[in-house]
Design a protein around this motif. Structure first.
Motif, PDB file in Angstrom:
ATOM      1  N   ALA A 180     -16.342 -28.025  19.222  1.00 18.03           N
ATOM      2  CA  ALA A 180     -16.658 -28.845  20.392  1.00 18.03           C
ATOM      3  C   ALA A 180     -18.086 -29.385  20.358  1.00 18.03           C
ATOM      4  CB  ALA A 180     -16.444 -28.034  21.669  1.00 18.03           C
ATOM      5  N   LEU A 181     -18.863 -29.029  19.324  1.00 19.25           N
ATOM      6  CA  LEU A 181     -20.271 -29.427  19.263  1.00 19.25           C
ATOM      7  C   LEU A 181     -20.439 -30.719  18.462  1.00 19.25           C
ATOM      8  CD1 LEU A 181     -21.881 -25.926  18.511  1.00 19.25           C
ATOM      9  CD2 LEU A 181     -21.524 -27.023  20.744  1.00 19.25           C
ATOM     10  N   ASP A 182     -21.493 -31.475  18.794  1.00 22.89           N
ATOM     11  CA  ASP A 182     -21.822 -32.673  18.035  1.00 22.89           C
ATOM     12  C   ASP A 182     -22.484 -32.324  16.706  1.00 22.89           C
ATOM     13  OD1 ASP A 182     -20.835 -34.388  19.999  1.00 22.89           O
ATOM     14  OD2 ASP A 182     -22.749 -34.399  21.070  1.00 22.89           O
ATOM     15  N   SER A 183     -23.197 -31.207  16.679  1.00 23.57           N
ATOM     16  CA  SER A 183     -23.827 -30.718  15.461  1.00 23.57           C
ATOM     17  C   SER A 183     -24.072 -29.226  15.603  1.00 23.57           C
ATOM     18  CB  SER A 183     -25.154 -31.443  15.173  1.00 23.57           C
ATOM     19  OG  SER A 183     -26.096 -31.158  16.189  1.00 23.57           O
ATOM     20  N   VAL A 184     -24.314 -28.577  14.480  1.00 22.59           N
ATOM     21  CA  VAL A 184     -24.578 -27.137  14.441  1.00 22.59           C
ATOM     22  C   VAL A 184     -25.904 -26.936  13.723  1.00 22.59           C
ATOM     23  CG1 VAL A 184     -23.804 -24.915  13.543  1.00 22.59           C
ATOM     24  CG2 VAL A 184     -22.133 -26.533  14.456  1.00 22.59           C
ATOM     25  N   SER A 185     -26.783 -26.114  14.269  1.00 24.46           N
ATOM     26  CA  SER A 185     -28.049 -25.835  13.603  1.00 24.46           C
ATOM     27  C   SER A 185     -27.870 -24.733  12.567  1.00 24.46           C
ATOM     28  CB  SER A 185     -29.111 -25.412  14.624  1.00 24.46           C
ATOM     29  OG  SER A 185     -28.844 -24.110  15.111  1.00 24.46           O
ATOM     30  N   ALA A 186     -28.779 -24.695  11.606  1.00 27.43           N
ATOM     31  CA  ALA A 186     -28.717 -23.652  10.588  1.00 27.43           C
ATOM     32  C   ALA A 186     -28.830 -22.261  11.208  1.00 27.43           C
ATOM     33  CB  ALA A 186     -29.834 -23.869   9.567  1.00 27.43           C
ATOM     34  N   GLU A 187     -29.570 -22.130  12.294  1.00 34.20           N
ATOM     35  CA  GLU A 187     -29.701 -20.828  12.950  1.00 34.20           C
ATOM     36  C   GLU A 187     -28.387 -20.372  13.571  1.00 34.20           C
ATOM     37  OE1 GLU A 187     -32.141 -18.649  12.905  1.00 34.20           O
ATOM     38  OE2 GLU A 187     -33.270 -19.987  11.572  1.00 34.20           O
ATOM     39  N   GLU A 188     -27.575 -21.322  14.049  1.00 35.21           N
ATOM     40  CA  GLU A 188     -26.303 -20.981  14.670  1.00 35.21           C
ATOM     41  C   GLU A 188     -25.280 -20.470  13.660  1.00 35.21           C
ATOM     42  OE1 GLU A 188     -25.324 -23.659  18.432  1.00 35.21           O
ATOM     43  OE2 GLU A 188     -26.060 -24.888  16.765  1.00 35.21           O
ATOM     44  N   LEU A 189     -25.522 -20.686  12.378  1.00 36.96           N
ATOM     45  CA  LEU A 189     -24.586 -20.193  11.370  1.00 36.96           C
ATOM     46  C   LEU A 189     -24.486 -18.673  11.382  1.00 36.96           C
ATOM     47  CD1 LEU A 189     -25.406 -22.508   8.329  1.00 36.96           C
ATOM     48  CD2 LEU A 189     -23.588 -22.747  10.016  1.00 36.96           C
ATOM     49  N   ALA A 190     -25.507 -18.005  11.900  1.00 39.51           N
ATOM     50  CA  ALA A 190     -25.469 -16.538  11.993  1.00 39.51           C
ATOM     51  C   ALA A 190     -24.401 -16.070  12.972  1.00 39.51           C
ATOM     52  CB  ALA A 190     -26.840 -16.003  12.405  1.00 39.51           C
ATOM     53  N   GLU A 191     -23.873 -16.974  13.767  1.00 44.61           N
ATOM     54  CA  GLU A 191     -22.888 -16.610  14.783  1.00 44.61           C
ATOM     55  C   GLU A 191     -21.451 -16.813  14.305  1.00 44.61           C
ATOM     56  OE1 GLU A 191     -23.958 -19.015  18.109  1.00 44.61           O
ATOM     57  OE2 GLU A 191     -26.083 -18.450  18.001  1.00 44.61           O
ATOM     58  N   SER A 192     -21.264 -17.147  13.033  1.00 42.07           N
ATOM     59  CA  SER A 192     -19.913 -17.364  12.510  1.00 42.07           C
ATOM     60  C   SER A 192     -19.847 -16.893  11.064  1.00 42.07           C
ATOM     61  CB  SER A 192     -19.540 -18.845  12.577  1.00 42.07           C
ATOM     62  OG  SER A 192     -18.255 -19.071  12.044  1.00 42.07           O
ATOM     63  N   GLU A 193     -18.718 -16.374  10.664  1.00 35.68           N
ATOM     64  CA  GLU A 193     -18.521 -15.957   9.280  1.00 35.68           C
ATOM     65  C   GLU A 193     -18.253 -17.178   8.401  1.00 35.68           C
ATOM     66  OE1 GLU A 193     -15.282 -13.203   9.594  1.00 35.68           O
ATOM     67  OE2 GLU A 193     -16.641 -11.483   9.682  1.00 35.68           O
ATOM     68  N   LEU A 194     -18.897 -17.184   7.235  1.00 33.88           N
ATOM     69  CA  LEU A 194     -18.750 -18.311   6.318  1.00 33.88           C
ATOM     70  C   LEU A 194     -17.846 -17.936   5.146  1.00 33.88           C
ATOM     71  CD1 LEU A 194     -22.327 -19.878   6.028  1.00 33.88           C
ATOM     72  CD2 LEU A 194     -20.430 -20.547   7.517  1.00 33.88           C
ATOM     73  N   ILE A 195     -17.013 -18.884   4.768  1.00 30.77           N
ATOM     74  CA  ILE A 195     -16.170 -18.743   3.582  1.00 30.77           C
ATOM     75  C   ILE A 195     -17.003 -19.141   2.370  1.00 30.77           C
ATOM     76  CG2 ILE A 195     -14.083 -19.600   2.446  1.00 30.77           C
ATOM     77  CD1 ILE A 195     -13.072 -20.286   5.333  1.00 30.77           C
ATOM     78  N   ALA A 196     -17.017 -18.306   1.335  1.00 28.18           N
ATOM     79  CA  ALA A 196     -17.911 -18.505   0.195  1.00 28.18           C
ATOM     80  C   ALA A 196     -17.132 -18.621  -1.106  1.00 28.18           C
ATOM     81  CB  ALA A 196     -18.897 -17.341   0.101  1.00 28.18           C
ATOM     82  N   PRO A 197     -17.675 -19.364  -2.108  1.00 31.19           N
ATOM     83  CA  PRO A 197     -17.055 -19.384  -3.436  1.00 31.19           C
ATOM     84  C   PRO A 197     -17.098 -17.990  -4.062  1.00 31.19           C
ATOM     85  CG  PRO A 197     -18.638 -21.179  -3.197  1.00 31.19           C
ATOM     86  CD  PRO A 197     -18.843 -20.259  -2.039  1.00 31.19           C
ATOM     87  N   ALA A 198     -16.078 -17.658  -4.797  1.00 31.31           N
ATOM     88  CA  ALA A 198     -16.012 -16.362  -5.469  1.00 31.31           C
ATOM     89  C   ALA A 198     -16.721 -16.432  -6.821  1.00 31.31           C
ATOM     90  CB  ALA A 198     -14.552 -15.953  -5.650  1.00 31.31           C
ATOM     91  N   GLU A 199     -16.818 -15.313  -7.505  1.00 33.51           N
ATOM     92  CA  GLU A 199     -17.296 -15.306  -8.888  1.00 33.51           C
ATOM     93  C   GLU A 199     -16.230 -15.976  -9.760  1.00 33.51           C
ATOM     94  OE1 GLU A 199     -18.011 -11.206  -9.751  1.00 33.51           O
ATOM     95  OE2 GLU A 199     -19.939 -11.180  -8.680  1.00 33.51           O
ATOM     96  N   PRO A 200     -16.594 -16.499 -10.930  1.00 39.70           N
ATOM     97  CA  PRO A 200     -17.823 -16.268 -11.691  1.00 39.70           C
ATOM     98  C   PRO A 200     -18.965 -17.235 -11.402  1.00 39.70           C
ATOM     99  CG  PRO A 200     -16.275 -17.484 -13.042  1.00 39.70           C
ATOM    100  CD  PRO A 200     -15.580 -17.226 -11.743  1.00 39.70           C
ATOM    101  N   ALA A 201     -18.912 -18.006 -10.326  1.00 37.82           N
ATOM    102  CA  ALA A 201     -20.050 -18.858  -9.993  1.00 37.82           C
ATOM    103  C   ALA A 201     -21.308 -18.000  -9.899  1.00 37.82           C
ATOM    104  CB  ALA A 201     -19.803 -19.565  -8.666  1.00 37.82           C
ATOM    105  N   PRO A 202     -22.430 -18.457 -10.482  1.00 45.87           N
ATOM    106  CA  PRO A 202     -23.654 -17.654 -10.459  1.00 45.87           C
ATOM    107  C   PRO A 202     -24.128 -17.391  -9.033  1.00 45.87           C
ATOM    108  CG  PRO A 202     -23.931 -19.642 -11.794  1.00 45.87           C
ATOM    109  CD  PRO A 202     -22.609 -19.750 -11.160  1.00 45.87           C
ATOM    110  N   PRO A 203     -24.783 -16.241  -8.799  1.00 46.33           N
ATOM    111  CA  PRO A 203     -25.252 -15.906  -7.446  1.00 46.33           C
ATOM    112  C   PRO A 203     -26.123 -16.989  -6.816  1.00 46.33           C
ATOM    113  CG  PRO A 203     -25.378 -13.981  -8.860  1.00 46.33           C
ATOM    114  CD  PRO A 203     -25.018 -15.137  -9.743  1.00 46.33           C
ATOM    115  N   TYR A 204     -27.051 -17.594  -7.592  1.00 48.29           N
ATOM    116  CA  TYR A 204     -27.936 -18.608  -7.009  1.00 48.29           C
ATOM    117  C   TYR A 204     -27.134 -19.807  -6.528  1.00 48.29           C
ATOM    118  CZ  TYR A 204     -27.549 -21.764 -11.048  1.00 48.29           C
ATOM    119  OH  TYR A 204     -27.081 -22.620 -12.005  1.00 48.29           O
ATOM    120  N   TRP A 205     -26.066 -20.155  -7.257  1.00 51.04           N
ATOM    121  CA  TRP A 205     -25.257 -21.306  -6.884  1.00 51.04           C
ATOM    122  C   TRP A 205     -24.420 -20.989  -5.652  1.00 51.04           C
ATOM    123  CZ3 TRP A 205     -20.226 -22.907  -6.265  1.00 51.04           C
ATOM    124  CH2 TRP A 205     -20.003 -24.297  -6.290  1.00 51.04           C
ATOM    125  N   ARG A 206     -23.854 -19.790  -5.599  1.00 55.24           N
ATOM    126  CA  ARG A 206     -23.058 -19.395  -4.435  1.00 55.24           C
ATOM    127  C   ARG A 206     -23.927 -19.337  -3.181  1.00 55.24           C
ATOM    128  NH1 ARG A 206     -21.204 -14.249  -5.105  1.00 55.24           N
ATOM    129  NH2 ARG A 206     -22.039 -13.924  -7.189  1.00 55.24           N
TER     130      ARG A 206
END
Length: 294
Positions: A180-206
């Protein structure tokens, strides 16, 4: 040509498109001061101002507009002659295998068409590479080059032209409060779980694609890891987490059950053409040149 330098003409055309010395320098891989120097040299040779520059804006003079209109087709024609000759000398023939994360955007498809038109003896094969393994297909020799999300810090790989620098978006279910928001701040990301790429992608890239912390240091929880972009989109639609992705991916994956919301406070997402340092074929280098033109 009256002593005119091709680099000066190229600089003028890029600056005429960008109307910004900093962005023109980024496209030309030179400093802002070098852009100014090339422009001054061209104007001195011609004996007239082509661009007016103030503290607030950059714009073409009337003469500059006419010069650009007449120069562009001549410059493009000269480049085509050079590229065709270079192709014959380098033997740009056969098949160029390109890997992509997710879908191929329309601007990139346009450059592929331009490449095949410029080098009719070379066909292009496109294949998707897993989001979780951006470099594996390159190292296994399954593709000749790949367009992937930056950063790339692999010593055995070369990063060629970079493009599509855009604000990241977050994909969420319509049931998610971010929807429902027009935008989300980077700080607000702490309030939601993020889906992340799995390995073997390097840690810095993930970590670049799914930051572990907000700019102030708050931890950002991770919901799960995924292998493909489509898998992440599906999980976001099912409200099993939120997924950060680049703007072109958000556009190409438009769905009625997902909201794509711009995220502020994070670095822009950037795509780049990458290939193995030990396998820089004539086909790859020719495609890099065509991609860099855009």
């Amino acid at each position: 040509m009256g002593g005119l330098e091709v680099r000066e003409l190229e600089c003028f055309l890029v600056l005429a498109e960008e109307l910004h010395f900093g962005r023109a320098g980024e496209r030309l891989y030179v400093s802002q001061s070098r852009v100014s120097q090339l422009l001054r040299s061209l104007e001195n040779r011609l004996g007239a101002r082509l661009i007016d520059r103030t503290n607030r804006r950059v714009r073409l003079t009337a003469l500059g507009e006419r010069f650009r209109a007449e120069l562009r087709p001549a410059y493009d024609g000269l480049k085509d002659v050079v590229e065709r000759t270079r192709a014959e000398a380098r033997g740009v023939q056969g098949v160029l295998r390109l890997g992509f994360q997710g879908q191929v955007s329309e601007p990139v498809m346009a450059r592929i068409d331009a490449f095949e038109s410029r080098f009719p003896g070379c066909a292009t094969e496109i294949s998707e590479i897993p989001l979780s393994d951006p470099f594996g297909a390159l190292r296994r020799g399954e593709v000749d080059a790949a367009i992937v999300l930056l950063p790339v810090q692999e010593p055995d790989l070369v990063v060629g032209p970079t493009f599509s620098r855009q604000q990241p978006n977050i994909a969420v279910s319509l049931r998610h409060r971010f929807a429902a928001l027009d935008s989300v701040s980077a700080e607000e990301l702490a309030e939601s779980e993020l889906i992340a790429p799995a390995e073997p992608a390097p840690p810095y890239w993930r970590d670049a694609q799914t930051p572990p912390r907000t700019p102030s240091g708050r931890p950002i929880p991770r919901a799960s890891t995924i292998t493909t972009l489509q898998e992440g989109i599906t999980r976001a639609a099912a409200n099993r987490g939120a997924m950060l992705l680049c703007r072109p991916c958000a556009i190409s994956h438009g769905r009625r059950d997902i909201a794509f919301v711009p995220v502020t406070g994070l670095p822009d997402s950037v795509l780049g053409l990458v290939w193995p340092r030990a396998a820089a074929t004539a086909r790859v280098l020719a495609f890099a040149d065509v991609l860099a033109d855009a």
